[in-house]
Design a protein around this motif. Structure first.
Motif, PDB file in Angstrom:
ATOM      1  N   GLY A 119      16.321  -2.191  -2.043  1.00 32.96           N
ATOM      2  CA  GLY A 119      15.750  -1.753  -0.772  1.00 32.96           C
ATOM      3  C   GLY A 119      15.834  -2.876   0.246  1.00 32.96           C
ATOM      4  N   LEU A 120      15.771  -2.505   1.527  1.00 27.41           N
ATOM      5  CA  LEU A 120      15.778  -3.527   2.578  1.00 27.41           C
ATOM      6  C   LEU A 120      14.397  -4.147   2.680  1.00 27.41           C
ATOM      7  N   ARG A 121      14.348  -5.437   2.965  1.00 25.12           N
ATOM      8  CA  ARG A 121      13.038  -6.094   3.008  1.00 25.12           C
ATOM      9  C   ARG A 121      12.165  -5.528   4.119  1.00 25.12           C
ATOM     10  N   TYR A 122      10.878  -5.461   3.848  1.00 23.75           N
ATOM     11  CA  TYR A 122       9.901  -4.849   4.739  1.00 23.75           C
ATOM     12  C   TYR A 122       9.187  -5.922   5.551  1.00 23.75           C
ATOM     13  N   ASP A 123       9.113  -7.098   4.970  1.00 23.33           N
ATOM     14  CA  ASP A 123       8.567  -8.253   5.687  1.00 23.33           C
ATOM     15  C   ASP A 123       9.158  -9.505   5.060  1.00 23.33           C
ATOM     16  N   LEU A 124       8.713 -10.671   5.482  1.00 21.75           N
ATOM     17  CA  LEU A 124       9.277 -11.906   4.920  1.00 21.75           C
ATOM     18  C   LEU A 124       8.341 -12.549   3.904  1.00 21.75           C
ATOM     19  N   GLY A 152       0.823  -1.196   0.000  1.00 16.37           N
ATOM     20  CA  GLY A 152       0.000   0.000   0.000  1.00 16.37           C
ATOM     21  C   GLY A 152       0.856   1.243   0.000  1.00 16.37           C
ATOM     22  N   GLU A 153       0.206   2.365  -0.109  1.00 18.77           N
ATOM     23  CA  GLU A 153       0.902   3.642  -0.205  1.00 18.77           C
ATOM     24  C   GLU A 153       1.779   3.885   1.019  1.00 18.77           C
ATOM     25  N   GLU A 154       1.192   3.644   2.190  1.00 16.18           N
ATOM     26  CA  GLU A 154       1.924   3.860   3.440  1.00 16.18           C
ATOM     27  C   GLU A 154       3.176   3.004   3.478  1.00 16.18           C
ATOM     28  N   GLY A 155       3.001   1.742   3.104  1.00 20.51           N
ATOM     29  CA  GLY A 155       4.112   0.801   3.138  1.00 20.51           C
ATOM     30  C   GLY A 155       5.273   1.262   2.270  1.00 20.51           C
ATOM     31  N   ASP A 156       4.980   1.782   1.107  1.00 16.45           N
ATOM     32  CA  ASP A 156       6.041   2.249   0.215  1.00 16.45           C
ATOM     33  C   ASP A 156       6.880   3.332   0.874  1.00 16.45           C
ATOM     34  N   LYS A 157       6.207   4.184   1.636  1.00 18.95           N
ATOM     35  CA  LYS A 157       6.935   5.263   2.314  1.00 18.95           C
ATOM     36  C   LYS A 157       7.879   4.714   3.373  1.00 18.95           C
ATOM     37  N   LEU A 158       7.530   3.559   3.904  1.00 16.77           N
ATOM     38  CA  LEU A 158       8.317   3.010   5.008  1.00 16.77           C
ATOM     39  C   LEU A 158       9.466   2.115   4.543  1.00 16.77           C
ATOM     40  N   LEU A 159       9.642   2.010   3.241  1.00 17.60           N
ATOM     41  CA  LEU A 159      10.734   1.179   2.722  1.00 17.60           C
ATOM     42  C   LEU A 159      12.063   1.912   2.843  1.00 17.60           C
ATOM     43  N   PHE A 160      13.083   1.199   3.329  1.00 19.86           N
ATOM     44  CA  PHE A 160      14.425   1.754   3.305  1.00 19.86           C
ATOM     45  C   PHE A 160      15.006   1.493   1.932  1.00 19.86           C
ATOM     46  N   LYS A 161      15.517   2.546   1.305  1.00 20.25           N
ATOM     47  CA  LYS A 161      16.084   2.378  -0.029  1.00 20.25           C
ATOM     48  C   LYS A 161      17.600   2.468   0.044  1.00 20.25           C
ATOM     49  N   ILE A 162      18.240   1.758  -0.828  1.00 23.81           N
ATOM     50  CA  ILE A 162      19.705   1.733  -0.845  1.00 23.81           C
ATOM     51  C   ILE A 162      20.206   2.493  -2.068  1.00 23.81           C
ATOM     52  N   TYR A 215       9.566 -22.058   6.877  1.00 23.03           N
ATOM     53  CA  TYR A 215       9.646 -21.031   7.902  1.00 23.03           C
ATOM     54  C   TYR A 215      10.893 -20.208   7.663  1.00 23.03           C
ATOM     55  N   GLN A 216      10.887 -19.013   8.202  1.00 21.34           N
ATOM     56  CA  GLN A 216      11.964 -18.069   7.934  1.00 21.34           C
ATOM     57  C   GLN A 216      12.063 -17.120   9.115  1.00 21.34           C
ATOM     58  N   ILE A 217      13.257 -17.029   9.692  1.00 24.11           N
ATOM     59  CA  ILE A 217      13.459 -16.157  10.849  1.00 24.11           C
ATOM     60  C   ILE A 217      14.566 -15.176  10.510  1.00 24.11           C
ATOM     61  N   GLN A 218      14.198 -13.950  10.216  1.00 26.44           N
ATOM     62  CA  GLN A 218      15.197 -12.958   9.818  1.00 26.44           C
ATOM     63  C   GLN A 218      14.704 -11.563  10.170  1.00 26.44           C
ATOM     64  N   PRO A 219      15.655 -10.613  10.209  1.00 27.06           N
ATOM     65  CA  PRO A 219      15.217  -9.237  10.498  1.00 27.06           C
ATOM     66  C   PRO A 219      14.551  -8.591   9.295  1.00 27.06           C
ATOM     67  N   VAL A 220      13.686  -7.647   9.575  1.00 31.66           N
ATOM     68  CA  VAL A 220      13.087  -6.817   8.527  1.00 31.66           C
ATOM     69  C   VAL A 220      13.250  -5.359   8.949  1.00 31.66           C
ATOM     70  N   TRP A 221      13.083  -4.454   8.022  1.00 33.88           N
ATOM     71  CA  TRP A 221      13.333  -3.031   8.304  1.00 33.88           C
ATOM     72  C   TRP A 221      12.174  -2.149   7.851  1.00 33.88           C
ATOM     73  N   ARG A 222      11.802  -1.246   8.696  1.00 35.22           N
ATOM     74  CA  ARG A 222      10.754  -0.292   8.330  1.00 35.22           C
ATOM     75  C   ARG A 222      11.148   1.101   8.787  1.00 35.22           C
ATOM     76  N   ALA A 223      11.010   2.073   7.915  1.00 32.80           N
ATOM     77  CA  ALA A 223      11.413   3.444   8.234  1.00 32.80           C
ATOM     78  C   ALA A 223      10.301   4.159   8.991  1.00 32.80           C
TER      79      ALA A 223
END
Length: 455
Positions: A98-103, A57-67, A125-133
């Motif tokens: 960009g850094l992943r926002y979820d898995l 969604g729109e909000e989610g795009d704003k919260l993406l960390f970009k490289i 299953y997957q256990i890893q960090p995610v990033w949100r701005a």
RNA sequence: GUGGAUGUAGCUCAGUCGGUUAGAGUAGUGGUUUGUGGUACCAUUGGUCGGGGGUUCGAAUCCCCUCUUCCACCCCA
């Protein structure tokens, strides 16, 4: 003071104690996942930006960390956009990762990419960090770990039931009292259809999601403001005010939305899931909550959320069914369902409730006091024997004052301190001090390992 | 992204009508106890008061900017 080093906003370092506690959570989560036949994968921290954008969604795009691109990234940017200070357009010219926002989305990408090698239905299953701005708050971080389980390639509702079982099992193992809330996107769509606002489903669900937070009046205000008609809002009222047991709610809602095929399908799905639950194998309470909406756009069926009963914090686990996530990556008609455990929030809850076991922190069990070179060579073989027997042990690296060495042992929570100085060596013995009781005994050096093992 | 609060020794915090060398507890180090910790006593290290700029004869204390953390909104694990 020289400028203290620091870490970015919303990120954290983890100390040894925190790590043993975090690992305790990861280990129990993992053990349950494995018990249900899930297999582990990992994906890179960064994805192509095109993989991530537009999925949240729109909000989610704003919260993406970009490289930022490597090299002279500005040289390739469009001059007009650049001089117009058009961040939106320029962003995609200077950043393609960009850094992943979820898995879940990286998983969908993974499934499409390896579709020919995957054995469906695929339980991973997957256990890893995610990033949100996001702006950090308590229980909200910019870097946090998710523990995802998904079953993809099957639309059976048995999968929804199994996920509920997993939730039940994990939180009972961790000792956290929780309530599972469940709803269904089809049902929400049915409601929107029934009140004649089918295309406003997102606005409607977002608004009613706030019901218990801001109250009925404010929700109505927000709906009106979003352009939902008065008539529709009127029709919505009885639905918002639904109460009673899960079955009662279902029966009532079924009557209201019977004109909507989608809505009826939603009711049926929920009924099926509750049918599974009647077997009584799940002890956590599962509530039908029509105000549960969840923002993520890709959900199409069941949606879940898990709340801790005794701590006020956002949801600690959430998920749902997505019928066409892989479609965006070119593999249509693959349905999946999954949930995500928020390790960091679970940690915060357990800490507040004091649920971490105390005996988790032991690292070294035996410490040899260092009296000097000659004593060292007497101790080293004994130390090695302990280690070979699987007993975590160490020798103090220098012949510092006893007080200092004992202090070190005490702070580290070492249970036994071994003293071997001149007199012990000449007798072929060793003095063992129990740091908990304070008692100490002498015993033959070759009996040390056996003694520790018994203790 | 919007609004509000916060920031003083490693940690927890005192210290405002602006005024000489900024305090306490705790931790650290040394000692009382030349091979004995967790308790006690004594001594001692450590801060250009988040950073930058300004007002003033003079600022931790007043003003502006910035950063951190926290709270609400938004959204979410």
């Amino acid at each position: 003071m020289a400028q203290k080093p620091s870490i970015p906003k919303g990120t954290r370092d983890f100390s040894p104690i925190e790590m043993t506690r975090r690992n305790y959570i990861f280990d129990t989560v993992k053990s349950v996942f494995k018990l249900y036949g899930f297999e582990q994968i990992e994906t890179p921290a960064m994805e192509n930006l095109s993989t991530l954008t537009g999925k949240y969604g729109e909000e989610g795009d704003k919260l993406l960390f970009k490289i930022l691109n490597s090299g002279d990234f500005l040289a390739k940017a469009n001059e007009l956009d650049l001089s117009a200070r058009n961040s939106q357009k320029t962003t995609f010219q200077i950043s393609e990762k960009g850094l992943r926002y979820d898995l879940t989305v990286p998983f969908a990408r993974f499934v499409v990419q390896y579709q020919s090698e995957i054995n469906f239905p695929f339980r991973r299953y997957q256990i890893q960090p995610v990033w949100r701005a996001d702006r950090p708050q308590k229980g909200r971080y910019r870097e946090f770990y998710q523990c995802d389980v998904d079953i993809i390639g099957s639309d059976s509702l048995l999968n929804e039931y199994e996920l509920i079982q997993i939730v039940d099992k994990i939180f009972s193992k961790l000792g956290i009292g929780v309530t599972i809330k469940i709803n269904n996107r089809k049902l929400l769509a049915g409601i929107a259809e029934t009140i004649g606002e089918a295309d406003r489903i997102i606005d409607i669900t977002v608004a009613i999601d706030k019901l218990d937070k801001i109250g009925l009046e404010k929700v109505n205000e927000e709906l009106l403001q979003k352009g939902v008609s008065m008539v529709a809002i009127e029709k919505l009222q009885p639905i918002l005010l639904l109460s009673g047991s899960n079955d009662e709610k279902l029966n009532k809602i079924e009557k209201v939305i019977q004109a909507s095929e989608t809505g009826k399908k939603g009711v049926e799905e929920i009924r099926t899931i509750f049918g599974y639950l009647k077997s009584g194998l799940v002890s956590t309470s599962v509530e039908l909550d029509l105000t549960l909406a969840r923002g993520l756009n890709y959900y199409t069926g069941a949606i879940f959320e898990v709340k801790a009963n005794d701590v006020q914090i956002g949801s600690i686990t959430g998920g749902g069914r997505y019928d066409d996530l892989t479609g965006i990556f070119g593999l249509p008609d693959i349905s999946g369902v999954g949930i995500s455990f928020g390790a960091d929030r679970i940690y915060d809850v357990m800490e507040q409730l004091n649920l971490f076991p105390n005996d988790q922190t032991i690292s070294t069990k035996v410490l040899f006091v260092n009296f000097g070179k000659a004593e060292e060579s007497y101790c080293l073989p004994l130390l090695e024997k302990l280690r070979e027997s699987g007993i975590p042990s160490e020798i103090f690296p220098s012949d510092d004052k006893m007080k200092k060495q004992m202090n070190y042992a005490n702070k580290k929570g070492v249970k036994y301190v071994v003293l071997a100085g001149e007199s012990e060596i000449s007798e072929g013995v060793v003095t063992v001090k129990n740091m908990v009781s304070g008692d100490q005994i002498k015993l033959k050096a070759n009996l040390l390992t056996e003694y520790i093992q018994k203790g």
